[in-house]
Motif scaffolding. Structure first.
Motif, PDB file in Angstrom:
ATOM      1  N   ALA A 190       0.823  -1.212   0.000  1.00 20.59           N
ATOM      2  CA  ALA A 190       0.000   0.000   0.000  1.00 20.59           C
ATOM      3  C   ALA A 190       0.857   1.263   0.000  1.00 20.59           C
ATOM      4  O   ALA A 190       1.968   1.280   0.532  1.00 20.59           O
ATOM      5  N   ARG A 191       0.317   2.301  -0.601  1.00 20.27           N
ATOM      6  CA  ARG A 191       0.995   3.593  -0.619  1.00 20.27           C
ATOM      7  C   ARG A 191       0.397   4.559   0.400  1.00 20.27           C
ATOM      8  O   ARG A 191       1.056   5.511   0.814  1.00 20.27           O
ATOM      9  N   LEU A 229      -2.969   3.816   6.044  1.00 26.16           N
ATOM     10  CA  LEU A 229      -3.148   2.373   5.989  1.00 26.16           C
ATOM     11  C   LEU A 229      -1.873   1.656   6.426  1.00 26.16           C
ATOM     12  O   LEU A 229      -1.909   0.672   7.168  1.00 26.16           O
ATOM     13  N   ARG A 230      -0.731   2.137   5.983  1.00 26.61           N
ATOM     14  CA  ARG A 230       0.550   1.526   6.355  1.00 26.61           C
ATOM     15  C   ARG A 230       0.794   1.652   7.863  1.00 26.61           C
ATOM     16  O   ARG A 230       1.250   0.697   8.513  1.00 26.61           O
ATOM     17  N   THR A 242       0.870  -0.766  13.359  1.00 19.81           N
ATOM     18  CA  THR A 242       0.315  -0.754  14.708  1.00 19.81           C
ATOM     19  C   THR A 242      -0.339  -2.101  15.031  1.00 19.81           C
ATOM     20  O   THR A 242      -0.169  -2.646  16.124  1.00 19.81           O
ATOM     21  N   GLY A 243      -1.081  -2.635  14.058  1.00 17.20           N
ATOM     22  CA  GLY A 243      -1.721  -3.936  14.256  1.00 17.20           C
ATOM     23  C   GLY A 243      -0.713  -5.046  14.439  1.00 17.20           C
ATOM     24  O   GLY A 243      -0.880  -5.934  15.283  1.00 17.20           O
ATOM     25  N   LEU A 244       0.352  -5.012  13.633  1.00 11.81           N
ATOM     26  CA  LEU A 244       1.414  -6.020  13.738  1.00 11.81           C
ATOM     27  C   LEU A 244       2.025  -6.023  15.137  1.00 11.81           C
ATOM     28  O   LEU A 244       2.173  -7.081  15.761  1.00 11.81           O
ATOM     29  N   VAL A 245       2.378  -4.845  15.641  1.00  8.65           N
ATOM     30  CA  VAL A 245       3.008  -4.750  16.959  1.00  8.65           C
ATOM     31  C   VAL A 245       2.047  -5.198  18.055  1.00  8.65           C
ATOM     32  O   VAL A 245       2.431  -5.914  18.991  1.00  8.65           O
ATOM     33  N   THR A 246       0.788  -4.813  17.926  1.00 11.21           N
ATOM     34  CA  THR A 246      -0.214  -5.180  18.930  1.00 11.21           C
ATOM     35  C   THR A 246      -0.367  -6.691  19.039  1.00 11.21           C
ATOM     36  O   THR A 246      -0.389  -7.250  20.143  1.00 11.21           O
ATOM     37  N   ILE A 247      -0.451  -7.364  17.891  1.00 13.05           N
ATOM     38  CA  ILE A 247      -0.613  -8.821  17.897  1.00 13.05           C
ATOM     39  C   ILE A 247       0.658  -9.502  18.391  1.00 13.05           C
ATOM     40  O   ILE A 247       0.604 -10.444  19.189  1.00 13.05           O
ATOM     41  N   PHE A 305     -10.284   1.979   5.458  1.00  8.76           N
ATOM     42  CA  PHE A 305     -11.719   2.212   5.541  1.00  8.76           C
ATOM     43  C   PHE A 305     -12.065   2.896   6.856  1.00  8.76           C
ATOM     44  O   PHE A 305     -11.523   2.544   7.903  1.00  8.76           O
ATOM     45  N   GLU A 306     -12.963   3.810   6.811  1.00  9.83           N
ATOM     46  CA  GLU A 306     -13.415   4.484   8.042  1.00  9.83           C
ATOM     47  C   GLU A 306     -14.759   3.903   8.467  1.00  9.83           C
ATOM     48  O   GLU A 306     -15.518   3.429   7.666  1.00  9.83           O
TER      49      GLU A 306
END
Length: 458
Positions: A348-349, A353-354, A359-364, A457-458
């Motif tokens: 993704a650019r 989103l990036r 953030t999701g990666l670190v959280t998991i 997406f919002e």
């Protein structure tokens, strides 16, 4: 997050305290049963600071918060119970047409408060086993014994802990309930079994009693406290206030402890073992297929909020056998979600989103909480959801093929890797290979399925 402000914002937008018939929480969600769901403003609830998403599934209005949900719940509960117009069912047994929904809700409420103790004990046990294998600690030393006790006590005394949390769910006295659980572990009661073990017999007022070892059991005490809740409410309503201090505990203990030992306990032990044996038999018969179904489908269960129905089976396996086959498959799912975020990040650019993917990666990786990525990205992009499902299924198949197990009930993250450490040193290696497969497959597919111009997406 300002918990009081967030709680107030949620309450205002779900129709107020008078619209709530029941409330509880699990590891990441505030779970509400609304009298009139149409009064809830989903968009407004999502906009409240601290709210990740809203899901109306399994008969509940589920508000995703994250691991801070217990602190939020305390503030929310104070607001709701401080409203004179609120009529909360303190028993937690909401009058829903769906029995299944009530069961899921009860399991969630009972086990959620115990998850930190279970997870922490499991990791400590894994680290202790690793320390012994590395020669850092001798398994005959006092240090080993003390740390072993620290890591296994939560399982030995599980009936007491479950009794307390079950009482809060079903509306009984938590302390009398804990005494019922403790009675099952009393050394004098256990001594009645002698060298025979489970199946030994004695009598109570000439009534035959089949004796069982209840340490580490799950089902018997939950059934017992569920039954006790009806007796407790009856006594609380009928006994005069001046006599409650003595009569309620006297009658409760005199009735429930023998009843549990004579009837409820053996039924609970045998039924729990029956369900666990069926699941484990299916795994043994086709571990690869089981790995595919759970590794690929676990995120679907999480999205519906019904994965709690499987957790007691895993906990029962750990406490009874010392290992479990299902937990590794949930790891496969989590690492597939991580892989998907990696694929999105590199393709993704869109900066937002990036950042969300990282953030999701670190959280998991640190806390095993997949809901933010699940609801914030995957359920809104079906191709990415498919990428995660495929990655989890492939990794799960490998874990099943190699019969990988964990020695603790934990959530899948990098910090919980010690759960794979055991007497069989190859178990850890095979686990790492399986999780790498999940991550790589989903990362490649996530990269392929992501369009460069995709936005969050919002």
């Amino acid at each position: 997050m300002n918990y009081k402000v967030t709680a107030k914002g949620i309450l205002e937008n779900v129709g107020g305290a008078e619209n709530i018939s029941n409330m509880s929480y699990c590891a990441t969600r505030l779970r509400l049963t609304l009298k009139d769901p149409s009064k809830a403003n989903d968009r407004a609830v999502k906009d409240v600071d601290g709210v990740v998403n809203v899901v109306n599934k399994a008969g509940q209005y589920q508000i995703l918060i994250g691991i801070e949900v217990p602190k939020l719940y305390d503030e929310f509960e104070a607001l709701v119970k401080g409203d004179a117009n609120a009529q909360i069912d303190s028993s937690g047994a909401e009058q829903s047409d769906s029995i299944i929904s009530n069961i899921f809700s009860a399991i969630s409420a009972i086990f959620a408060p115990l998850l930190p103790a279970l997870a922490g004990s499991g990791i400590l046990r894994g680290l202790l086993i690793l320390a012994v294998q590395l020669g850092l600690v001798s398994d005959t030393s006092g240090t080993y014994t003390i740390l072993s006790v620290a890591s296994t006590s939560v399982f030995y005394f599980l009936p007491v802990l479950l009794a307390f949390s079950s009482a809060r769910r079903f509306g009984a006295s938590p302390y009398l309930s804990a005494l019922i659980g403790a009675a099952l572990l009393n050394p004098n009661f256990i001594a009645l079994m002698g060298n025979t073990g489970n199946g030994a017999t004695t009598t109570f007022l000439k009534i035959p009693v089949v004796l069982m070892n209840y340490n580490s059991t799950v089902v018997p005490i939950i059934l017992s406290i569920w039954a006790f809740s009806y007796l407790y409410k009856f006594l609380d309503a009928k006994v005069p206030e001046t006599l409650k201090l003595v009569v309620v505990p006297l009658v409760s203990l005199a009735i429930m402890i023998p009843l549990t030992m004579i009837v409820i306990g053996p039924i609970g032990v045998y039924s729990g073992e029956f369900v666990a044996n069926i699941v484990n038999w299916l795994i043994e018969r086709s571990s690869v297929l089981t790995g595919i179904l759970i590794g690929g489908g676990w995120s679907v269960l999480v999205s519906l909020g019904i994965h709690w129905a499987v957790n007691p089976i895993m906990i029962n396996n750990i406490s009874t056998y010392g290992f479990d086959y299902i937990v590794p498959f949930t790891f496969a799912c989590n690492f597939a979600v991580i892989g998907t975020t990696i694929g999105v990040y590199f393709k993704a650019r869109n900066k937002k989103l990036r950042n969300f993917a990282v953030t999701g990666l670190v959280t998991i990786a640190l806390s095993a909480i997949i809901e933010p990525v699940l609801f914030g990205l995957l359920v809104k992009n079906k191709k990415l959801f498919l990428a995660q499902i495929i990655g989890g299924a492939v990794g799960g198949a490998y874990l099943g093929l190699m019969k990988v197990v964990t020695n603790a009930f934990v959530f899948g993250s990098v910090t919980t890797f010690p759960a794979f450490v055991g007497e069989n040193s190859s178990n850890f290696i095979q686990a790492m290979i399986g999780l790498a497969i999940s991550l790589i497959v989903s990362a490649v597919l996530g990269y392929i399925f992501t369009n460069k111009d995709d936005a969050l997406f919002e």
